[in-house]
Design a protein around this motif. Structure first.
Motif, PDB file in Angstrom:
ATOM      1  N   ILE A  56       1.200  -1.446   0.146  1.00  0.00           N
ATOM      2  CA  ILE A  56      -0.072  -0.051   0.249  1.00  0.00           C
ATOM      3  C   ILE A  56       1.017   1.796   0.185  1.00  0.00           C
ATOM      4  N   ARG A  59      -2.431   6.155  -2.770  1.00  0.00           N
ATOM      5  CA  ARG A  59      -4.103   5.429  -3.016  1.00  0.00           C
ATOM      6  C   ARG A  59      -3.749   4.309  -3.693  1.00  0.00           C
ATOM      7  N   LEU A  61      -3.556   0.118  -4.468  1.00  0.00           N
ATOM      8  CA  LEU A  61      -2.354  -1.378  -3.828  1.00  0.00           C
ATOM      9  C   LEU A  61      -2.499  -2.208  -4.487  1.00  0.00           C
ATOM     10  N   VAL A 101     -10.050   3.834  -3.839  1.00  0.00           N
ATOM     11  CA  VAL A 101      -9.194   3.623  -2.825  1.00  0.00           C
ATOM     12  C   VAL A 101      -8.885   4.508  -1.464  1.00  0.00           C
ATOM     13  N   VAL A 103      -7.852   4.518   2.177  1.00  0.00           N
ATOM     14  CA  VAL A 103      -6.988   4.257   2.703  1.00  0.00           C
ATOM     15  C   VAL A 103      -6.992   5.563   4.316  1.00  0.00           C
ATOM     16  N   THR A 112      -8.292  -0.036   4.767  1.00  0.00           N
ATOM     17  CA  THR A 112      -7.930   0.153   3.304  1.00  0.00           C
ATOM     18  C   THR A 112      -9.491  -0.821   2.298  1.00  0.00           C
TER      19      THR A 112
END
Length: 137
Positions: A56, A59, A61, A101, A103, A112
Motif C-alpha cells: 500500500i 492511494r 494497493l 481506493v 486508505v 483500506t
C-alpha cells in the motif's frame, strides 16, 4: 505498528452476492514509504498454501499471490490493469478497473477499502469491494 499483525480481509461481489472473509496472522513492515504485509492462506481442499503480499502506497494497493494461486492485482483509482490469474484448474485473464481506493492510517492500524469492476477473459464479471484491515497483534 509492530512486525506481527492480524490481517482481516472481506470482499463482496455483485454477481453472486457472496461475501468472502479471512482473518490471518501476518508480518508488517514499512519501507521507503510503502506499507507491506506478508501472510499465507490455506486454500480449502488443498494442502499447498499461497503466500500473499499486500503493498500500500498513497492511494494504490497491490496484491501479489504466489503458490497454489498466482496473480498480481493492482488497484489504482481510475486505472484498468490486466493480469493473469493461475488456479489449479487453469489460467484466466483478469481485468481490474478501480473506482476508488480509500486508505486510513492510525498508529496501530491500516484500513483500506477498494471498489472495482472485475472482468474475466474480457467479459464483465462483477462490481466488487474489498476491505483490508492490518492491525497490531
Amino acid at each position: 505498528m509492530n512486525k506481527e499483525v492480524i490481517v482481516t480481509i472481506s470482499g463482496q461481489h455483485s454477481n453472486d452476492g457472496e461475501n468472502l472473509a479471512a482473518k490471518v496472522h501476518g508480518e508488517y513492515f514499512l519501507r521507503n514509504g510503502t506499507h507491506y504485509c506478508v501472510y499465507e492462506e490455506q486454500e480449502e481442499g488443498f494442502a499447498q498454501t499461497t503466500k500473499c503480499t499486500i503493498k500500500i502506497k498513497d492511494r494504490k494497493l497491490e496484491m501479489l499471490r504466489q503458490g497454489l494461486l498466482r496473480t498480481h492485482m493492482i488497484f489504482e483509482e481510475g486505472v484498468k490493469h490486466m493480469t493473469g490469474y493461475q488456479t489449479p484448474y487453469g489460467q484466466m485473464a483478469l481485468g481490474v478497473e478501480t473506482k476508488s481506493v480509500r486508505v486510513l492510517e492510525t498508529e496501530d492500524c491500516i484500513r483500506t477499502t477498494v471498489e472495482y469492476t472485475l472482468e474475466a477473459d474480457g467479459a464483465y464479471l462483477s462490481d466488487s469491494k474489498i476491505d483490508i484491515t492490518i492491525k497490531q497483534a
